[in-house]
Design an enzyme around this catalytic site. Structure first.
Site, PDB file in Angstrom:
ATOM      1  N   SER A   1      57.262 -13.970  49.517  1.00 44.51           N
ATOM      2  CA  SER A   1      55.948 -13.285  49.176  1.00 44.51           C
ATOM      3  C   SER A   1      55.739 -12.391  50.211  1.00 44.51           C
ATOM      4  CB  SER A   1      55.009 -14.337  48.861  1.00 44.51           C
ATOM      5  OG  SER A   1      54.089 -13.731  48.158  1.00 44.51           O
TER       6      SER A   1
ATOM      7  N   ARG B   1      62.538 -10.260  45.890  1.00 48.21           N
ATOM      8  CA  ARG B   1      62.388 -11.258  44.702  1.00 48.21           C
ATOM      9  C   ARG B   1      61.466 -10.276  43.946  1.00 48.21           C
ATOM     10  NH1 ARG B   1      62.154 -15.030  41.346  1.00 48.21           N
ATOM     11  NH2 ARG B   1      60.611 -16.557  41.200  1.00 48.21           N
TER      12      ARG B   1
ATOM     13  N   CYS C   1      70.675  -3.940  42.848  1.00 46.82           N
ATOM     14  CA  CYS C   1      70.935  -5.474  43.340  1.00 46.82           C
ATOM     15  C   CYS C   1      70.595  -5.357  44.963  1.00 46.82           C
ATOM     16  CB  CYS C   1      72.230  -5.950  42.933  1.00 46.82           C
ATOM     17  SG  CYS C   1      72.424  -7.546  43.971  1.00 46.82           S
TER      18      CYS C   1
ATOM     19  N   CYS D   1      74.033 -13.738  46.051  1.00 43.13           N
ATOM     20  CA  CYS D   1      73.039 -13.539  45.108  1.00 43.13           C
ATOM     21  C   CYS D   1      71.538 -14.128  45.856  1.00 43.13           C
ATOM     22  CB  CYS D   1      72.851 -14.160  43.767  1.00 43.13           C
ATOM     23  SG  CYS D   1      71.447 -13.965  42.652  1.00 43.13           S
TER      24      CYS D   1
ATOM     25  N   THR E   1      49.042 -15.490  44.060  1.00 41.31           N
ATOM     26  CA  THR E   1      49.320 -16.742  44.402  1.00 41.31           C
ATOM     27  C   THR E   1      48.052 -17.394  44.157  1.00 41.31           C
ATOM     28  OG1 THR E   1      50.664 -16.065  46.296  1.00 41.31           O
ATOM     29  CG2 THR E   1      49.785 -18.205  46.484  1.00 41.31           C
TER      30      THR E   1
ATOM     31  N   CYS F   1      66.655 -12.852  43.060  1.00 43.25           N
ATOM     32  CA  CYS F   1      65.411 -12.127  42.886  1.00 43.25           C
ATOM     33  C   CYS F   1      65.138 -11.690  41.251  1.00 43.25           C
ATOM     34  CB  CYS F   1      65.579 -10.808  43.621  1.00 43.25           C
ATOM     35  SG  CYS F   1      66.699  -9.509  42.806  1.00 43.25           S
TER      36      CYS F   1
ATOM     37  N   CYS G   1      68.374  -8.174  38.129  1.00 43.49           N
ATOM     38  CA  CYS G   1      69.400  -7.747  37.106  1.00 43.49           C
ATOM     39  C   CYS G   1      68.982  -8.150  35.800  1.00 43.49           C
ATOM     40  CB  CYS G   1      70.914  -8.278  37.732  1.00 43.49           C
ATOM     41  SG  CYS G   1      70.898  -9.981  38.233  1.00 43.49           S
TER      42      CYS G   1
HETATM   43  C1  LIG Z   1      57.520  -8.953  47.748  1.00 39.42           C
HETATM   44  C2  LIG Z   1      56.324  -9.884  47.222  1.00 39.42           C
HETATM   45  C3  LIG Z   1      55.018  -9.663  47.823  1.00 39.42           C
HETATM   46  C4  LIG Z   1      54.100 -10.564  47.231  1.00 39.42           C
HETATM   47  N1  LIG Z   1      52.819 -10.419  48.164  1.00 39.42           N
HETATM   48  C5  LIG Z   1      51.674 -11.019  47.764  1.00 39.42           C
HETATM   49  C6  LIG Z   1      50.649 -11.275  48.436  1.00 39.42           C
HETATM   50  O1  LIG Z   1      50.515 -10.650  49.766  1.00 39.42           O
HETATM   51  N2  LIG Z   1      49.628 -12.194  48.074  1.00 39.42           N
HETATM   52  C7  LIG Z   1      49.704 -12.805  46.924  1.00 39.42           C
HETATM   53  O2  LIG Z   1      48.767 -13.719  46.519  1.00 39.42           O
HETATM   54  N3  LIG Z   1      50.794 -12.838  46.254  1.00 39.42           N
HETATM   55  C8  LIG Z   1      51.865 -12.101  46.729  1.00 39.42           C
HETATM   56  N4  LIG Z   1      52.942 -11.992  45.859  1.00 39.42           N
HETATM   57  C9  LIG Z   1      53.103 -12.593  44.617  1.00 39.42           C
HETATM   58  C10 LIG Z   1      53.099 -14.099  44.727  1.00 39.42           C
HETATM   59  O3  LIG Z   1      54.368 -14.318  45.826  1.00 39.42           O
HETATM   60  C11 LIG Z   1      53.490 -14.955  43.532  1.00 39.42           C
HETATM   61  O4  LIG Z   1      52.426 -14.529  42.647  1.00 39.42           O
HETATM   62  C12 LIG Z   1      53.589 -16.347  43.709  1.00 39.42           C
HETATM   63  O5  LIG Z   1      54.511 -16.726  44.547  1.00 39.42           O
HETATM   64  C13 LIG Z   1      53.684 -17.133  42.215  1.00 39.42           C
HETATM   65  O6  LIG Z   1      53.814 -18.401  42.587  1.00 39.42           O
HETATM   66  P1  LIG Z   1      54.595 -19.459  41.442  1.00 39.42           P
HETATM   67  O7  LIG Z   1      54.581 -20.556  41.932  1.00 39.42           O
HETATM   68  O8  LIG Z   1      54.170 -19.018  40.110  1.00 39.42           O
HETATM   69  O9  LIG Z   1      56.093 -18.854  41.629  1.00 39.42           O
HETATM   70  P2  LIG Z   1      57.182 -18.890  42.833  1.00 39.42           P
HETATM   71  O10 LIG Z   1      56.462 -18.584  44.119  1.00 39.42           O
HETATM   72  O11 LIG Z   1      58.220 -17.790  42.607  1.00 39.42           O
HETATM   73  O12 LIG Z   1      57.831 -20.294  42.790  1.00 39.42           O
HETATM   74  C14 LIG Z   1      58.792 -20.583  42.033  1.00 39.42           C
HETATM   75  C15 LIG Z   1      59.559 -21.672  42.457  1.00 39.42           C
HETATM   76  O13 LIG Z   1      60.150 -22.362  41.270  1.00 39.42           O
HETATM   77  C16 LIG Z   1      61.515 -22.598  41.696  1.00 39.42           C
HETATM   78  N5  LIG Z   1      62.370 -22.332  40.343  1.00 39.42           N
HETATM   79  C17 LIG Z   1      62.752 -21.500  39.585  1.00 39.42           C
HETATM   80  N6  LIG Z   1      63.462 -21.943  38.475  1.00 39.42           N
HETATM   81  C18 LIG Z   1      63.584 -23.287  38.717  1.00 39.42           C
HETATM   82  C19 LIG Z   1      64.466 -24.030  37.876  1.00 39.42           C
HETATM   83  N7  LIG Z   1      65.080 -23.643  36.807  1.00 39.42           N
HETATM   84  N8  LIG Z   1      64.806 -25.128  38.705  1.00 39.42           N
HETATM   85  C20 LIG Z   1      64.046 -25.832  39.730  1.00 39.42           C
HETATM   86  N9  LIG Z   1      63.254 -24.910  40.481  1.00 39.42           N
HETATM   87  C21 LIG Z   1      63.237 -23.529  39.892  1.00 39.42           C
HETATM   88  C22 LIG Z   1      61.650 -21.339  42.753  1.00 39.42           C
HETATM   89  O14 LIG Z   1      62.859 -21.634  43.605  1.00 39.42           O
HETATM   90  C23 LIG Z   1      60.553 -21.281  43.373  1.00 39.42           C
HETATM   91  O15 LIG Z   1      60.517 -22.134  44.589  1.00 39.42           O
HETATM   92  C24 LIG Z   1      54.138 -11.218  46.139  1.00 39.42           C
HETATM   93  C25 LIG Z   1      55.298 -11.203  45.463  1.00 39.42           C
HETATM   94  C26 LIG Z   1      56.492 -10.866  46.045  1.00 39.42           C
HETATM   95  C27 LIG Z   1      57.769 -10.688  45.476  1.00 39.42           C
HETATM   96  S1  SF4 Z   2      69.292 -11.868  40.684  1.00 33.69           S
HETATM   97 FE1  SF4 Z   2      70.470 -10.208  40.282  1.00 33.69          FE
HETATM   98  S2  SF4 Z   2      69.694  -8.535  41.491  1.00 33.69           S
HETATM   99 FE2  SF4 Z   2      69.105 -10.161  42.473  1.00 33.69          FE
HETATM  100  S3  SF4 Z   2      70.237 -10.788  44.053  1.00 33.69           S
HETATM  101 FE3  SF4 Z   2      71.122 -11.855  42.381  1.00 33.69          FE
HETATM  102  S4  SF4 Z   2      72.482 -10.521  41.385  1.00 33.69           S
HETATM  103 FE4  SF4 Z   2      71.371  -9.351  42.810  1.00 33.69          FE
END
Ligand SMILES: Cc1cc2nc3c(=O)[nH]c(=O)nc-3n(C[C@H](O)[C@H](O)[C@H](O)COP(=O)(O)OP(=O)(O)OC[C@H]3O[C@@H](n4cnc5c(N)ncnc54)[C@H](O)[C@@H]3O)c2cc1C
Ligand code: SF4
Length: 544
Positions: free
Chosen positions: A54, A299, A488, A513, A335, A516, A519
């Site tokens: 994040s 991501r 990617c 991979c 978050t 993220c 793809c």
């Molecule tokens: C680059 C970036 C910057 C960001 N900056 C901010 C910020 O500054 N402030 C903020 O509040 N938000 C920010 N966000 C958004 C924030 O990160 C998300 O909204 C938050 O993480 C969502 O929480 P979540 O629990 O829904 O999902 P996630 O944090 O994605 O957690 C999901 C978890 O589930 C696991 N999982 C997925 N599928 C499976 C499966 N089939 N089996 C077992 N485990 C699985 C994953 O490995 C992961 O650990 C940012 C996002 C990105 C990408």
């Molecule tokens: S999820 Fe898809 S785009 Fe992301 S790193 Fe893996 S192969 Fe590349």
């Protein structure tokens, strides 16, 4: 070999902020009301936090509600936000703009979300939640009535050829009276639930960005703890939605990242290269010169907001957090909203499980959500991101009017378009010349992927599946010069040819991979399907 079976009251898929908040709230209610419920959380990363990437600036609103004494309990929220800077970049110059109200971070904290999740995981375990890291949920289980009855993890020890190896171990079935999907953005099982229960019918498409991030240790003279910088403008062109974030943590660390909206149109665009050249800007380069890059990853992030929220409940369970959407795009925060959805879902599940009789549905959850601050917060900003479909300047102008004139209450709702439909053919696109990495502040893909510490068992079927093996060359290469080579961020997709340069084919380096999901989102015909690899595979982010 048959699969082992484990039974729980609630099975939660994903140990991110949403899944862990669901688990913690359930167990808190059990303690308050003197009731015992068994709760488990499955996490595909090798440990809690390993797959979390994040920014992150955390708005502590939900944490205050969930664990009011988080400070005493040692939560890793130690860097208070001090100063916000919002910059517009041209090729050579940086202009400071007024900080939009949504980007005012007073009262927020700069964190490693991975470390926050590790801490939330400890809080959950202390309350009696069972967490299974290294367990990827690979399949949704249904009972005879078609109700979701749990999930199964994939078999371990299946070779590349699809046959069991000497290490074969069948997956485990985890049955729950409720199953909560908290897989984060573009959840691979959640996607199947959307289809099966038609949860997105009549709802606008979810849209996404790809966020690529690095963690740096910088020269102490360049470090300004608590400073938050966002930029728009260069290096992306005016029709592409994109911008950077730069968060000064403690210990001379700076989190830097770049987000590109996945509705970009030019197939020659590479989000990775845009990020690398962003760091070469004269106003940015000095921050990193003489510093050391510590970690790298990527991501996807939801950008669809309010109008893309699907129906969240189905027989046997619910969807929470980024699997359902809920990122406040102008704030770049998801978050606090993800956590709140998990808490509300937990409260609904607790009530529904309050008797030992047959359980009903979780309809109380979306009803409570619609009454909560999450709903109002997202509704108010719903038109800002779609306004940028008309380009940066129209988007900025509209955002100012929507915020300052209408106060988020404009009597219309702008629509989104699906990201996979936005590419123009190469014939109508301008090639982009990216500079070579200098090895000081800009780098190539492979040395970057190395810093994600991603690792997959090599002898397993590729977790990136093609519905039709002919599409990458016949369609994607012909029309778009194989954009998967560029979008990617981990160099997974490569067009390889014979020595003579003939016979192009797509090579998938699945072991690189970083999960993220770009793809799965951006492939023009939705031919690439991201599935979970063996549990524990994927990046090993230390503190992203
Ligand atoms: C680059 C970036 C910057 C960001 N900056 C901010 C910020 O500054 N402030 C903020 O509040 N938000 C920010 N966000 C958004 C924030 O990160 C998300 O909204 C938050 O993480 C969502 O929480 P979540 O629990 O829904 O999902 P996630 O944090 O994605 O957690 C999901 C978890 O589930 C696991 N999982 C997925 N599928 C499976 C499966 N089939 N089996 C077992 N485990 C699985 C994953 O490995 C992961 O650990 C940012 C996002 C990105 C990408
Ligand atoms: S999820 Fe898809 S785009 Fe992301 S790193 Fe893996 S192969 Fe590349």
């Amino acid at each position: 070999m048959s699969r082992e079976r484990m039974d729980y009251d609630v099975v939660i898929v994903g140990a991110g902020p949403a899944g862990l908040s669901t688990a913690i709230r359930l167990k808190q209610l059990c303690a308050e009301k003197g009731r015992e419920l068994s709760v488990c959380v499955l996490e595909k990363g090798s440990e809690v936090g390993a797959h979390i990437l994040s920014g992150a600036v955390l708005e502590p609103r939900s944490l205050d509600e969930l664990i009011p004494d988080w400070k005493e309990k040692g939560a890793p929220l130690t860097v208070a936000a001090k100063e916000d800077r919002f910059l517009f970049l041209t090729r050579k110059r940086a202009f400071r703009l007024p900080t939009p109200p949504q980007m005012n971070n007073h009262g927020n904290f700069i964190v490693s979300l991975g470390n926050v999740c590790r801490w939330l995981g400890q809080q959950a375990e202390a309350l009696g939640v069972e967490i299974f890291p290294g367990f990827a949920a690979a399949e949704v289980l249904y009972d005879d009535a078609g109700r979701v009855s749990g999930v199964a993890t994939g078999d371990m020890g299946i070779g590349k050829d699809g046959n069991p190896t000497a290490n074969h171990q069948p997956g485990v079935e985890l049955h729950g009276r409720f199953t909560v999907f908290a897989e984060g953005v573009r959840g691979s099982l959640t996607k199947t639930l959307f289809e099966r229960f038609k949860l997105r019918d009549g709802i606008g498409p979810q849209t996404f960005g790809i966020g690529i991030k690095e963690l740096w240790e910088v020269d102490p003279a360049r470090h300004e703890q608590g400073t938050i910088i966002h930029t728009i403008g260069w290096p992306v062109d005016w029709e592409t939605y994109g911008g950077s974030f730069l968060y000064h943590l403690d210990a001379n660390q700076v989190a830097v990242g770049y987000v590109v909206g996945l509705d970009y149109k030019n197939p020659f665009l590479s989000p990775f290269e845009e990020f690398q050249r962003f760091k070469t800007h004269p106003a940015i380069r000095p921050i990193f010169e003489g510093g050391r890059r510590i970690a790298y990853g990527a991501r996807a992030i939801n950008e669809g907001g309010f109008q893309a929220i699907p129906r969240l409940v189905f027989p046997g369970g619910a969807i929470v957090g980024c699997s359902g959407g809920f990122v406040n795009v102008p704030k770049i925060k998801g978050t606090h909203t993800a956590m709140k959805t998990g808490m509300l879902c937990a409260e609904a599940a607790f009530e529904a499980l309050a008797t030992d009789g047959p359980v009903g549905g979780l309809d109380r959850y979306p009803a409570a959500l619609e009454r909560s601050w999450v709903w109002e917060e997202l509704r108010r900003v719903r038109n800002i991101r779609p306004a940028f479909q008309k380009g940066l300047y129209a988007g900025l102008a509209y955002a100012a009017i929507d915020t300052y004139v209408f106060g988020g209450k404009a009597p219309w709702t702008l629509k989104h378009h699906a990201d996979n439909e936005s590419l123009r053919p190469i014939a109508a696109s301008e090639p982009i010349e990216y500079p070579k990495p200098d090895g000081k502040v800009s780098f190539d893909r492979l040395s970057s992927v190395f810093l994600s510490s991603t690792n997959h068992e090599e002898n397993q079927p590729a977790h990136l599946r093609l519905k039709d093996a002919s599409v990458p060359v016949a369609h994607n290469l012909a029309l778009y010069d194989a954009p998967e080579q560029r979008y990617c961020p981990a160099g997974v997709y490569e067009i390889v040819r014979d020595e003579s340069g003939a016979n192009p084919r797509l090579q998938i380096n699945a072991q690189n991979c970083v999960h993220c999901k770009t793809c799965d989102i951006k492939d023009p015909t939705q031919n690439i399907v991201w599935t979970v690899p063996e549990g524990g595979g994927g990046p090993n982010y230390p503190n992203m």
